[in-house]
Design a protein around this motif. Structure first.
Motif, PDB file in Angstrom:
ATOM      1  N   LEU A  29       6.566  -8.325  -6.610  1.00  0.00           N
ATOM      2  CA  LEU A  29       5.771  -8.557  -7.250  1.00  0.00           C
ATOM      3  C   LEU A  29       6.128  -7.536  -8.685  1.00  0.00           C
ATOM      4  O   LEU A  29       5.440  -7.027  -8.744  1.00  0.00           O
ATOM      5  N   ASN A  30       7.438  -7.697  -9.461  1.00  0.00           N
ATOM      6  CA  ASN A  30       8.003  -7.824 -10.639  1.00  0.00           C
ATOM      7  C   ASN A  30       8.629  -8.664 -11.194  1.00  0.00           C
ATOM      8  O   ASN A  30       8.382  -9.573 -10.849  1.00  0.00           O
TER       9      ASN A  30
ATOM     10  N   ILE B  90      -6.307  -6.522 -10.966  1.00  0.00           N
ATOM     11  CA  ILE B  90      -6.532  -6.880 -10.176  1.00  0.00           C
ATOM     12  C   ILE B  90      -6.115  -7.911  -9.487  1.00  0.00           C
ATOM     13  O   ILE B  90      -6.056  -7.125  -8.418  1.00  0.00           O
ATOM     14  N   GLU B  91      -5.791  -8.820  -9.662  1.00  0.00           N
ATOM     15  CA  GLU B  91      -5.605 -10.078  -8.934  1.00  0.00           C
ATOM     16  C   GLU B  91      -4.084  -9.354  -8.577  1.00  0.00           C
ATOM     17  O   GLU B  91      -3.581 -10.203  -7.212  1.00  0.00           O
ATOM     18  N   ALA B  92      -2.976  -8.615  -8.734  1.00  0.00           N
ATOM     19  CA  ALA B  92      -1.496  -8.686  -8.565  1.00  0.00           C
ATOM     20  C   ALA B  92      -1.980  -7.705  -7.415  1.00  0.00           C
ATOM     21  O   ALA B  92      -1.176  -7.696  -6.589  1.00  0.00           O
ATOM     22  N   VAL B  93      -3.251  -6.540  -7.247  1.00  0.00           N
ATOM     23  CA  VAL B  93      -3.063  -5.767  -6.425  1.00  0.00           C
ATOM     24  C   VAL B  93      -3.553  -6.474  -4.884  1.00  0.00           C
ATOM     25  O   VAL B  93      -3.320  -6.731  -3.651  1.00  0.00           O
ATOM     26  N   GLU B  94      -4.546  -7.090  -5.463  1.00  0.00           N
ATOM     27  CA  GLU B  94      -5.590  -7.970  -4.308  1.00  0.00           C
ATOM     28  C   GLU B  94      -4.585  -9.281  -3.812  1.00  0.00           C
ATOM     29  O   GLU B  94      -4.461  -9.172  -2.947  1.00  0.00           O
ATOM     30  N   LEU B  95      -3.368  -9.634  -4.025  1.00  0.00           N
ATOM     31  CA  LEU B  95      -2.480 -10.672  -3.868  1.00  0.00           C
ATOM     32  C   LEU B  95      -2.083  -9.772  -2.898  1.00  0.00           C
ATOM     33  O   LEU B  95      -1.561 -10.831  -1.644  1.00  0.00           O
ATOM     34  N   THR B  96      -0.718  -8.570  -2.897  1.00  0.00           N
ATOM     35  CA  THR B  96      -0.828  -7.565  -1.740  1.00  0.00           C
ATOM     36  C   THR B  96      -1.095  -8.239  -0.519  1.00  0.00           C
ATOM     37  O   THR B  96      -0.800  -7.679   0.264  1.00  0.00           O
TER      38      THR B  96
ATOM     39  N   HIS C 171      -2.258  -9.961   1.365  1.00  0.00           N
ATOM     40  CA  HIS C 171      -1.950 -11.492   2.334  1.00  0.00           C
ATOM     41  C   HIS C 171      -0.647 -11.322   2.623  1.00  0.00           C
ATOM     42  O   HIS C 171       0.261 -12.434   2.810  1.00  0.00           O
ATOM     43  N   ILE C 172       0.325 -10.065   1.989  1.00  0.00           N
ATOM     44  CA  ILE C 172       1.431  -9.849   2.669  1.00  0.00           C
ATOM     45  C   ILE C 172       1.928  -8.757   3.093  1.00  0.00           C
ATOM     46  O   ILE C 172       1.055  -7.469   2.455  1.00  0.00           O
ATOM     47  N   LEU C 173       2.576  -9.036   4.401  1.00  0.00           N
ATOM     48  CA  LEU C 173       2.733  -7.807   5.502  1.00  0.00           C
ATOM     49  C   LEU C 173       3.337  -6.724   4.080  1.00  0.00           C
ATOM     50  O   LEU C 173       3.057  -5.692   4.183  1.00  0.00           O
ATOM     51  N   SER C 174       4.512  -6.994   3.278  1.00  0.00           N
ATOM     52  CA  SER C 174       5.496  -5.523   2.746  1.00  0.00           C
ATOM     53  C   SER C 174       5.489  -6.033   0.938  1.00  0.00           C
ATOM     54  O   SER C 174       6.062  -7.073   1.297  1.00  0.00           O
ATOM     55  N   SER C 175       5.252  -5.416  -0.044  1.00  0.00           N
ATOM     56  CA  SER C 175       5.553  -5.761  -0.686  1.00  0.00           C
ATOM     57  C   SER C 175       5.657  -4.831  -1.846  1.00  0.00           C
ATOM     58  O   SER C 175       5.264  -3.576  -2.026  1.00  0.00           O
ATOM     59  N   TYR C 176       6.572  -5.292  -3.540  1.00  0.00           N
ATOM     60  CA  TYR C 176       6.376  -3.829  -4.201  1.00  0.00           C
ATOM     61  C   TYR C 176       6.011  -4.800  -5.948  1.00  0.00           C
ATOM     62  O   TYR C 176       6.261  -5.529  -5.910  1.00  0.00           O
ATOM     63  N   LEU C 177       5.151  -4.036  -6.432  1.00  0.00           N
ATOM     64  CA  LEU C 177       4.906  -4.652  -7.296  1.00  0.00           C
ATOM     65  C   LEU C 177       5.045  -3.881  -8.683  1.00  0.00           C
ATOM     66  O   LEU C 177       5.325  -3.851  -9.359  1.00  0.00           O
ATOM     67  N   THR C 178       5.987  -2.289  -8.426  1.00  0.00           N
ATOM     68  CA  THR C 178       7.345  -2.088  -9.140  1.00  0.00           C
ATOM     69  C   THR C 178       8.170  -1.318  -8.078  1.00  0.00           C
ATOM     70  O   THR C 178       7.979  -1.408  -7.145  1.00  0.00           O
TER      71      THR C 178
END
Length: 517
Positions: A4-5, A206-212, A214-221
């Motif tokens: 997610l970046n 807030i929305e970017a963190v909350e979206l995680t 619903h995902i098994l594995s993600s990276y904000l950075t």
């Protein structure tokens, strides 16, 4: 796995979707240049110092054809360094491969496996604590096991430094020492409400963190992972910090320690980064002000600059943010926090934290400047952290909240956190500052910072003048000796990247095996 970046262009190149070869080569060079400029905490963890282009070991393996030789290895539970399977001790920190540190904390023997030795020592220490010290219920601790569910799902070549074992080791140390349960009392965790988060973060964060969730594995950075439990862990951490701040300011607790993760001081208004999702210290400061505090002091002694906290309060004159960190001319992560970054305070002319007269004090307590930490590479002892805690506790009438940030060596983080909590309980730190001699480089750095800060903090002028006058006659003889000894004792992993270190270990142990044969 979802990232997610803003790395779509780089992912496009990696997937081989570029049409002409020349364009692909240009795009690849551009992506490499971007990666080199946007260094992350994980990059620093893998390679302690900058490497040249040809030395990039991001896909390094000890042998060109890794299918030829399969190397059995184990990762040290204390420092996560990889070790060969036929050795029982970590080549870097000396921890036994079957260490009991997660069961007894830093009281466990580093050179013995879990059974026997450390159990006996732990029980003896626990009994002595309970017999000689009267329980003090005025210190609150925030902890919730659900925060342990936040972990990296997609394990790469080594465990992520920000891992659940960090909290386990501290909790085990406190239990073994008879501190929790025993001398402190826990507060129940709750998830922070959206309206409380909005006092600090934008809807984008807030929305970017909350979206995680619903995902098994993600990276904000690239270095800030999340799984489906991470958003909840971040809300619990923030809620605990907010409630601790309210309880301490209202007098329900004398002081407190927030044993929380994920950490927070890199999380800014709109972004999550540097292992951080929500800014726990900023949320606690806002909660204290909602409870009635007029002025809040945040002291951040994490080895990295808390760029997120600084951004959040850069225009807020009711919150004073002070960061103690490595800067290295902007080369140390995250590259911000230069001495001249004195923001809106220049119009206030508060001369010191005591003159600022805070109603509430928060410590962003990262323990990655502790001795043995693989990211900080500094040398702060538990007694040093205890001394700094006592200095901060003298402010704001003792209304002090300590919030865990970084720290990635389990022995260092657990022993340092325990020393800090003992000060919160009223014990005196075991540190004699009269015996401490600064290095020449350290004193030079202090003078450089004071030269800038005295423009805004006039009360610092006498200290600046005194240190300047002592520069030529200062007793550096002993400091140079200490510096020389430290150089001799510098761990190999300070000089080498983690993967290069493994190569060095493999070569060294291969030579030893040939010699034995």
């Amino acid at each position: 796995m979802t990232r997610l970046n803003n790395g779509e262009a780089e992912n496009h190149i990696q997937n081989g979707d570029s049409e002409p070869n020349s364009n692909a080569e240009d795009a690849t060079k551009s992506a490499k240049a971007k990666r080199k400029s946007d260094i992350t905490l994980e990059d620093m963890y893998n390679t302690q110092y900058d490497l040249d282009e040809e030395d990039d070991d991001s896909d390094w393996e000890p042998f060109e054809n890794h299918h030829v030789v399969e190397i059995a290895k184990w990762f040290c539970v204390n420092c996560t360094i990889a070790n060969l399977d036929n050795f029982d001790y970590c080549n870097v920190c000396g921890e036994h491969k079957n260490s009991g540190i997660l069961k007894h904390g830093f009281f466990a023997s580093p050179i013995s496996q879990e059974e026997g030795f450390e159990t006996e020592v732990a029980e003896r220490h626990k009994d002595s604590c309970l017999q000689t010290i009267v329980p003090d219920k005025s210190t609150a601790i925030g902890f919730d096991e659900r925060m342990l569910l936040h972990e990296e799902v997609e394990m790469k070549s080594h465990p992520h430094p920000e891992r659940p074992d960090r909290l386990r080791a501290i909790a085990a140390s406190l239990a073994t020492a008879g501190i929790l349960p025993g001398r402190c009392y826990p507060i129940l965790a709750r998830e922070i409400k959206p309206e409380e988060l909005q006092m600090v973060h934008s809807s984008e964060n807030i929305e970017a963190v909350e979206l995680t969730s619903h995902i098994l594995s993600s990276y904000l950075t690239p270095d800030t992972y999340a799984n489906q439990h991470s958003a909840r862990a971040a809300r619990l951490a923030a809620g605990l910090c907010a409630d601790l701040a309210s309880a301490i300011y209202s007098g329900s607790a004398k002081n407190g320690f927030a044993l929380v993760r994920p950490p927070g001081h890199h999380a800014g208004v709109k972004h999550s980064m540097g292992f951080c999702l929500h800014n726990n210290a900023a949320i606690a400061a806002c909660a204290a002000q909602v409870a009635g505090a007029k002025k809040v002091l945040i002291v951040d002694w994490d080895v990295h600059h808390g760029n997120g906290t600084q951004e959040i309060f850069e225009k807020n004159k009711s919150v004073l943010y002070i960061s103690l960190h490595r800067h290295e001319g902007g080369k140390f992560y995250p590259g911000t926090g230069a001495a001249d970054e004195v923001l809106c305070l220049c119009s206030c002319l508060w001369c010191s934290p005591s003159e600022f007269a805070p109603d509430f004090t928060i410590i962003s307590a990262g323990f990655d400047a502790a001795r043995g930490d693989p990211l900080g590479c500094c040398d702060v002892t538990p007694a040093g952290y205890a001394q700094m805690t006592e200095m901060c506790s003298a402010l704001s009438g003792g209304k002090l909240l300590v919030i865990l940030e970084g720290g990635y060596n389990l022995r260092s983080i657990s022993s340092s956190a325990t020393a800090v909590i003992k000060v919160l309980l009223g014990e005196s730190p075991e540190c004699n500052l009269d015996c401490v001699v600064p290095t020449k480089a350290g004193l030079r750095t202090v003078l450089e910072v004071l030269k800038v800060q005295t423009k805004y903090w006039p009360a610092l002028e006498p200290n600046f003048s005194r240190l300047q006058s002592e520069w030529g006659s200062y007793a550096f003889h002993h400091a140079k000796k200490q510096k020389r000894k430290r150089r001799q004792a510098v761990p190999t992993w300070w000089k080498l990247g983690r993967k290069r270190l493994l190569y060095w270990v493999l070569c060294k142990q291969h030579r030893l095996q040939l010699k034995w044969c």
